[in-house]
Design a protein around this motif. Structure first.
Motif, PDB file in Angstrom:
ATOM      1  N   HIS A   1       0.844  -1.207   0.000  1.00 45.76           N
ATOM      2  CA  HIS A   1       0.000   0.000   0.000  1.00 45.76           C
ATOM      3  C   HIS A   1       0.873   1.249   0.000  1.00 45.76           C
ATOM      4  CE1 HIS A   1      -3.844   2.192   1.285  1.00 45.76           C
ATOM      5  NE2 HIS A   1      -2.902   3.132   1.244  1.00 45.76           N
TER       6      HIS A   1
ATOM      7  N   HIS B   1       1.613   5.194  -2.447  1.00 46.09           N
ATOM      8  CA  HIS B   1       1.100   6.149  -3.429  1.00 46.09           C
ATOM      9  C   HIS B   1       2.289   6.705  -4.200  1.00 46.09           C
ATOM     10  CE1 HIS B   1      -2.873   5.994  -1.498  1.00 46.09           C
ATOM     11  NE2 HIS B   1      -2.174   5.901  -0.376  1.00 46.09           N
TER      12      HIS B   1
ATOM     13  N   LYS C   1     -10.095   0.917  -5.557  1.00 44.81           N
ATOM     14  CA  LYS C   1      -9.884   1.431  -4.203  1.00 44.81           C
ATOM     15  C   LYS C   1     -11.090   2.249  -3.793  1.00 44.81           C
ATOM     16  CE  LYS C   1      -7.453   3.116  -0.580  1.00 44.81           C
ATOM     17  NZ  LYS C   1      -6.475   4.185  -0.747  1.00 44.81           N
TER      18      LYS C   1
ATOM     19  N   HIS D   1      -5.586  -0.658   5.827  1.00 48.98           N
ATOM     20  CA  HIS D   1      -5.291  -0.102   7.157  1.00 48.98           C
ATOM     21  C   HIS D   1      -5.873  -0.951   8.301  1.00 48.98           C
ATOM     22  CE1 HIS D   1      -3.794   3.048   4.718  1.00 48.98           C
ATOM     23  NE2 HIS D   1      -4.977   3.533   4.387  1.00 48.98           N
TER      24      HIS D   1
ATOM     25  N   ASP E   1       2.119   2.846   3.218  1.00 48.92           N
ATOM     26  CA  ASP E   1       1.281   4.017   2.920  1.00 48.92           C
ATOM     27  C   ASP E   1       2.151   5.233   2.577  1.00 48.92           C
ATOM     28  OD1 ASP E   1      -1.083   5.288   2.384  1.00 48.92           O
ATOM     29  OD2 ASP E   1      -1.669   5.586   4.473  1.00 48.92           O
TER      30      ASP E   1
HETATM   31 ZN    ZN Z   1      -3.025   5.203   1.417  1.00 48.05          ZN
END
Ligand code: ZN
Length: 566
Positions: free
Chosen positions: A95, A97, A316, A400, A463
């Motif tokens: 996970h 970005h 997502k 998460h 993340d």
């Molecule tokens: Zn995220």
């Protein structure tokens, strides 16, 4: 480049005279590489360790075993002995970005700023290189790190930047801080709504003062008001952000990333890079949960670039916000904010619609859920939509899965839902997480061990850029539950620690599984891809407290070095 080389060799083999053929022999001999190391941790249960691995020029693993045997079996192979180094499967961040990570290179870095003055000093330094009037963007501020621990205001920024628009994203990405010039750049209707009244956008919150004026803080859905006021990024710049992000990832030992929210425009950027052979690692893209992305996936089917480095077969969705800004949806009030239970960004009915559509199209659903209510709603929706198919190979995920109700923990295994969790979130949030949810609910937060014991599968990630892209920090946080200084001694809620092996599994084979890729990556076995990392130390031998000090010597994807330590 390798492809072109192979073509030439084939042509030579077919057409040329013996002298030329002889010249081509070294190239042919190099088709197979035998890599030997102090040890190779394969993460493959059938053969957990080996000292050597043979792979061909296509990056396919041919054999694992003893060095002498492999060299005997492949007498023409090129030998690559890495001495005392340890080899592990390429690390996969389940996970992150990528564009956001690349953007950090183009935005003021406010991570770790210890006060508003510190923020302003960093902004002034960054603005020195910006053209006049250009938006000053930044990210990573966290008021919990400042003495006053309260949200800042536009006025704090106006002092230093009266004219230039300034727009700064909070560390968790779920709140933004604007100055007055940025708020002045929104369209007139919105501007009027910001100066007075009590209007609030869907799924978000404009923080207002006693007179009803926007203070400069915009939470979750309200951030779009400022985002849309910014000038749009051109395609070349967008591709540059992806390239920068991917480069940072391979430099830290990552060979794969699950990009948790890719717009169609970003997918085009990835495709262009993949077409040009400029993707150094594998990206498993989740379509950004707007209806356009899901519609595109349904229309075109799950997407895989022929080069093997880019896929999109997931969507997502977001059910709630984040804990830091109290946007996570809780069943009961926040312990430090009576009357506030956070926000659902999607109604359960809307989520049922989206998940049902994804299921019909064979698309994996991955939903952001932080609060116990958010997680419960997602599990309820998955259970309802999957119905009798919950035992199928759907691999739906919750991203998460931070705060869970006790009763929901076994449901992950029962429904076959993957918990996609980020160990560094726990160690970043531990100073204040219990303030938010109290001493009772915190027992069921960041509960990796409880989820595993209940039969759940953990795919681990970071993340990034919310946290560092460096997976060593994730392994360290997972196995120690301490901050960089080793505090608190023994770890925060130490009963939830993972072993180093379990942590590595979360960043390799289980992350691969979460992206339907365990047949090709995530472990080293015959027939799989030669995606691996050379580490100076053995992560399964060193004390967990040293996992953040592993040295990444090189990163290989498809048998080719995409990073070597200078
Ligand atoms: Zn995220």
């Amino acid at each position: 480049m390798r492809k072109a080389g192979r073509t030439i060799r084939t042509m030579l083999g077919l057409t040329v005279a013996s002298t030329l053929l002889a010249m081509a022999m070294p190239a042919l001999a190099a088709e197979v590489t035998v890599l030997s190391a102090a040890r190779i941790h394969t993460m493959d249960a059938a053969q957990p360790q080996a000292e050597a691995m043979a792979f061909d020029a296509d990056g396919r693993i041919l054999a694992l075993g003893e060095r002498e045997t492999l060299l005997a079996n492949y007498p023409d192979a090129q030998s690559l002995d890495v001495g005392d180094a340890t080899v592990v499967p390429g690390l996969i961040d389940a996970h992150g970005h990528v564009a956001g990570l690349g953007l950090t290179q183009m935005r003021a870095d406010l991570v770790g700023a210890t006060s508003k003055d510190d923020v302003l000093a960093r902004l002034r330094a960054f603005a020195a290189d910006l053209p006049e009037g250009a938006w000053l963007l930044g990210r990573g501020w966290d008021q919990n790190d400042w003495p006053e621990r309260t949200f800042p205001t536009a006025a704090d920024l106006d002092v230093a930047f009266p004219d230039r628009p300034v727009w700064l994203t909070r560390v968790d990405g779920h709140a933004g801080w604007a100055n007055t010039a940025a708020m002045d750049a929104v369209d007139q209707d919105t501007r009027a709504r910001l100066t007075q009244g009590d209007w609030q956008p869907d799924g978000g919150r404009i923080v207002r003062d006693a007179q009803g004026r926007a203070t400069g803080i915009f939470v979750d859905g309200a951030m779009a008001l400022l985002d849309s006021a910014m000038p749009e990024m051109d395609a070349a710049t967008a591709q540059r952000t992806l390239a920068l992000g991917m480069q940072m990832a391979v430099e830290h030992g990552l060979t794969g990333v699950h990009d948790a929210g890719v717009s169609l425009q970003q997918l085009r950027g990835y495709q262009a890079l993949a077409d040009r052979g400029e993707m150094p690692l594998r990206v498993y893209a989740m379509a950004d949960g707007d209806s356009a992305a899901l519609a595109w996936l349904c229309e075109n089917g799950v997407y895989a670039h022929p080069g093997g480095r880019l896929q999109m077969r997931a969507v997502k969705l977001y059910i709630d916000g984040a804990l830091g800004s109290r946007g996570a949806a809780m069943t009961e009030d926040y312990s430090d904010d009576a009357g506030n239970r956070g926000l659902l960004l999607m109604s359960p009915e809307q989520m049922v619609d989206a998940a049902a559509r994804a299921k019909d199209c064979g698309v994996q659903v991955a939903t952001h859920a932080i609060g116990d209510r958010g997680n419960k709603v997602v599990l309820d929706v998955y259970e309802q939509v999957l119905g009798d198919d919950r035992t199928s190979d759907h691999r739906w995920r919750i991203e998460h899965a931070q705060i869970l109700a006790e009763a929901d923990i076994p449901r992950f295994a029962q429904l076959g839902v993957i918990a996609s969790m980020q160990p560094t979130h726990a160690t970043s949030d531990m100073p204040w997480a219990a303030d938010r949810v109290g001493s009772e609910r915190i027992q069921w937060a960041y509960a990796w061990r409880k989820l595993r014991d209940a039969g759940g599968r953990l795919a681990l990630g970071s993340d990034f850029p919310v946290e560092s892209v460096d997976p060593r920090l994730g392994l360290y946080a997972a196995a120690t539950r301490t901050d960089a200084q080793g505090m608190p001694a023994g770890g925060w809620m130490p009963q939830e620690k993972l072993t180093s092996w379990e942590a590595l599994r979360g960043f390799t084979s289980d992350a691969a599984y979460a992206g339907f890729a365990e047949d090709s990556v995530g472990s080293l076995a015959v027939g799989k891809r030669a995606d691996f990392v050379l580490l100076e130390q053995d992560p399964l031998e060193v004390d967990p407290s040293q996992l953040d000090e592993l040295d990444v010597l090189a990163t290989y994807v498809d048998g080719e070095a995409v990073y070597r330590r200078p």
